[in-house]
Design a protein around this motif. Structure first.
Motif, PDB file in Angstrom:
ATOM      1  N   SER A  44       6.603   6.414 -15.097  1.00  0.00           N
ATOM      2  CA  SER A  44       6.272   7.125 -13.859  1.00  0.00           C
ATOM      3  C   SER A  44       5.055   6.500 -13.203  1.00  0.00           C
ATOM      4  N   TRP A  45       5.141   6.319 -11.878  1.00  0.00           N
ATOM      5  CA  TRP A  45       3.995   5.776 -11.147  1.00  0.00           C
ATOM      6  C   TRP A  45       4.130   6.103  -9.667  1.00  0.00           C
ATOM      7  N   LYS A  46       3.126   6.768  -9.125  1.00  0.00           N
ATOM      8  CA  LYS A  46       3.049   7.114  -7.707  1.00  0.00           C
ATOM      9  C   LYS A  46       4.298   7.829  -7.204  1.00  0.00           C
ATOM     10  N   GLY A  47       4.730   8.813  -7.986  1.00  0.00           N
ATOM     11  CA  GLY A  47       5.848   9.640  -7.572  1.00  0.00           C
ATOM     12  C   GLY A  47       7.217   9.027  -7.767  1.00  0.00           C
ATOM     13  N   ARG A  48       7.277   7.837  -8.396  1.00  0.00           N
ATOM     14  CA  ARG A  48       8.553   7.186  -8.643  1.00  0.00           C
ATOM     15  C   ARG A  48       8.801   7.052 -10.132  1.00  0.00           C
ATOM     16  N   HIS A  49      10.069   7.097 -10.519  1.00  0.00           N
ATOM     17  CA  HIS A  49      10.479   6.799 -11.885  1.00  0.00           C
ATOM     18  C   HIS A  49      11.128   5.424 -11.880  1.00  0.00           C
ATOM     19  N   VAL A  50      10.531   4.499 -12.599  1.00  0.00           N
ATOM     20  CA  VAL A  50      11.027   3.125 -12.643  1.00  0.00           C
ATOM     21  C   VAL A  50      11.681   2.883 -13.990  1.00  0.00           C
ATOM     22  N   PHE A  65       6.001   3.840   2.330  1.00  0.00           N
ATOM     23  CA  PHE A  65       6.324   5.269   2.411  1.00  0.00           C
ATOM     24  C   PHE A  65       5.148   6.149   1.988  1.00  0.00           C
ATOM     25  N   SER A  66       3.972   5.826   2.500  1.00  0.00           N
ATOM     26  CA  SER A  66       2.778   6.608   2.161  1.00  0.00           C
ATOM     27  C   SER A  66       2.857   8.008   2.751  1.00  0.00           C
ATOM     28  N   GLU A  67       2.288   8.953   2.025  1.00  0.00           N
ATOM     29  CA  GLU A  67       2.237  10.338   2.479  1.00  0.00           C
ATOM     30  C   GLU A  67       0.862  10.709   3.004  1.00  0.00           C
ATOM     31  N   ASP A  68      -0.051   9.751   3.021  1.00  0.00           N
ATOM     32  CA  ASP A  68      -1.383   9.979   3.578  1.00  0.00           C
ATOM     33  C   ASP A  68      -1.541   9.112   4.834  1.00  0.00           C
ATOM     34  N   ASP A  69      -2.781   8.822   5.222  1.00  0.00           N
ATOM     35  CA  ASP A  69      -3.021   8.094   6.472  1.00  0.00           C
ATOM     36  C   ASP A  69      -3.152   6.583   6.245  1.00  0.00           C
ATOM     37  N   THR A  70      -2.469   6.070   5.250  1.00  0.00           N
ATOM     38  CA  THR A  70      -2.527   4.637   4.964  1.00  0.00           C
ATOM     39  C   THR A  70      -2.190   3.795   6.192  1.00  0.00           C
ATOM     40  N   LYS A  71      -1.095   4.130   6.866  1.00  0.00           N
ATOM     41  CA  LYS A  71      -0.655   3.341   8.014  1.00  0.00           C
ATOM     42  C   LYS A  71      -1.665   3.401   9.156  1.00  0.00           C
ATOM     43  N   ALA A 119       0.830  -1.213   0.000  1.00  0.00           N
ATOM     44  CA  ALA A 119       0.000   0.000   0.000  1.00  0.00           C
ATOM     45  C   ALA A 119       0.862   1.259   0.000  1.00  0.00           C
ATOM     46  N   ARG A 120       0.714   2.056  -1.025  1.00  0.00           N
ATOM     47  CA  ARG A 120       1.393   3.345  -1.112  1.00  0.00           C
ATOM     48  C   ARG A 120       0.330   4.402  -1.390  1.00  0.00           C
ATOM     49  N   ASN A 121       0.053   5.238  -0.391  1.00  0.00           N
ATOM     50  CA  ASN A 121      -0.981   6.281  -0.501  1.00  0.00           C
ATOM     51  C   ASN A 121      -2.337   5.679  -0.869  1.00  0.00           C
ATOM     52  N   GLU A 122      -2.788   4.718  -0.082  1.00  0.00           N
ATOM     53  CA  GLU A 122      -4.035   4.004  -0.355  1.00  0.00           C
ATOM     54  C   GLU A 122      -5.085   4.240   0.729  1.00  0.00           C
ATOM     55  N   ALA A 123      -5.053   5.394   1.368  1.00  0.00           N
ATOM     56  CA  ALA A 123      -6.002   5.678   2.441  1.00  0.00           C
ATOM     57  C   ALA A 123      -7.445   5.631   1.960  1.00  0.00           C
TER      58      ALA A 123
END
Length: 396
Positions: A382-388, A104-110, A74-78
């Motif tokens: 690009s996906w969810k703030g990452r460059h793969v 490393f979510s930036e929302d309240d996922t955790k 889960a990455r930013n899946e609140a």
């Protein structure tokens, strides 16, 4: 599946085309007859590719003493987690453990995951040579102890008997199974995914993929035994791959393990990219081009014919005042009827999108071009703030 049910749409399409050809007459020209043939063959290709391999709720006694671990990266899946975690709490087959890996979510996922009383793992920094999701899933596995392991994306939605049916289906099929979820949509922009979703079902249900050594899995919902997963070295064995699910399926096939894909209508669904058009473009764009390399030549050929016929039919408005207008419009209607037939099993797309399927096709073409630009010219997606990185330059 009843042969009678499957062949009826084909017969309707053929009758409509033949009636229109008689209307045009021989003097209408061989070119217009060829167009009709293209549309009929294109639609037939669609029916050949589409298989209603649906997971059903069987009435026999359910599996006993199943030690099932659920792993959710889960990455930013609140916004998605509450629905999935609630659904897991009311399953007829109770999971042994539920593990959410907070990437490393930036929302309240955790915080949301913790409020449901599940095990929450904070992902560690991404090591060199790993892609983000592979690393998150692998860390979840390292904390799991079940004999069966289900990998679920956070946007998955489950009917109360979904896990029970999934375990029964895996027990019957053997090996590893995955599910192409039914696409639940709410906004108009989400329904632009119509063509992508239909093509996705083609790719995972095509009869030509049965013997494909690169046969992939659908990553949103995968069920495997621990023994089989460890035999292929799990996600560690594909740690640098962007298309984790497709490459994971190939790893199982290479190890001689059966790979089976189902359609999730009625049991497994999801809502893709509710955040808006940007996430939708990035989500489909990250694998649109790369995924074609794993398909068998037979699947690619039939998909190509289907898409060519579809795009050709949608040019009818460019020939309104010509003799081409009628045959092209007939083709447009035939594809429209076929899409209405498909979406009963693929997703909720309303009435407007199948009728105006040219809009979804334009979206499909745009995303494919965007995907080519990323893969060929940028060397990363690009996906969810990452460059793969992809190809020989992958590794971030």
């Amino acid at each position: 599946m009843s042969t009678y049910i499957s062949i009826q749409p084909v017969l309707h399409i053929v009758r409509a085309a033949l009636s229109s050809i008689r209307y045009e007459g021989i003097e209408g020209g061989g070119s217009r007859v060829a167009i009709y043939v293209l549309f009929v063959i294109g639609c037939l290709c669609g029916f050949l590719l589409f298989r209603k391999n649906v997971i059903t709720v069987r009435q026999e006694k359910g599996p006993e003493k199943v030690k099932l671990s659920i792993i959710i990266p889960a990455r930013n899946e609140a916004c998605n987690l509450p629905q999935l975690l609630h659904a897991l709490k009311i399953q007829t087959l109770e999971p042994f453990e539920i593990i959410v890996v907070d990437d490393f979510s930036e929302d309240d996922t955790k915080g949301i995951a913790e409020s449901y009383g599940v095990t929450v793992i904070s992902n560690t920094s991404l090591p060199e040579g790993w892609t983000g999701k592979n690393w998150a899933v692998w860390n979840g596995y390292l904390h799991a102890s079940g004999d069966l392991i289900a990998f679920l994306d956070a946007d998955i939605r489950l009917a109360p008997r979904a896990l029970e049916a999934l375990v029964k289906a895996r027990n019957k099929a053997g090996g590893v199974v995955s599910v192409v979820p039914f696409h639940y949509t709410e906004k108009f922009v989400e329904r632009l995914a119509l063509i992508f979703n239909v093509l996705g079902v083609f790719a995972f249900t095509s009869p030509f993929e049965k013997k494909n050594p690169k046969k992939g899995l659908y990553g949103s919902c995968i069920l495997t035994t621990r023994e089989d997963y460890e035999k292929i070295k799990g996600h560690e064995g594909i740690k640098s791959e962007m298309l984790d699910d497709l490459n994971l399926g190939a790893s199982y096939r290479n190890a001689g393990i059966q790979v089976t894909n189902f359609i999730g209508r009625g049991l497994v669904s999801f809502r893709m990219y509710p955040q808006g058009i940007k996430s939708e473009v990035q989500g489909f764009g990250k694998g649109a081009v790369l995924s074609t390399s794993t398909l068998s030549p037979g699947t690619i050929l039939l998909v190509a014919i289907w898409v060519v016929g579809l795009i050709a039919s949608e040019t009818f408005f460019l020939f309104i005042n010509t003799s081409w207008a009628l045959p092209l419009f007939i083709g447009y209607l035939l594809y429209m009827l076929q899409l209405f037939y498909f979406i009963k099993h693929v997703g909720m797309f309303g009435i407007i999108m199948p009728v105006l399927h040219v809009l979804s096709t334009l979206f499909f073409i745009f995303v494919m071009l965007y995907s080519v630009y990323q893969v060929v010219f940028l060397g990363h997606v690009s996906w969810k703030g990452r460059h793969v990185k992809v190809g020989s330059r992958r590794g971030q």
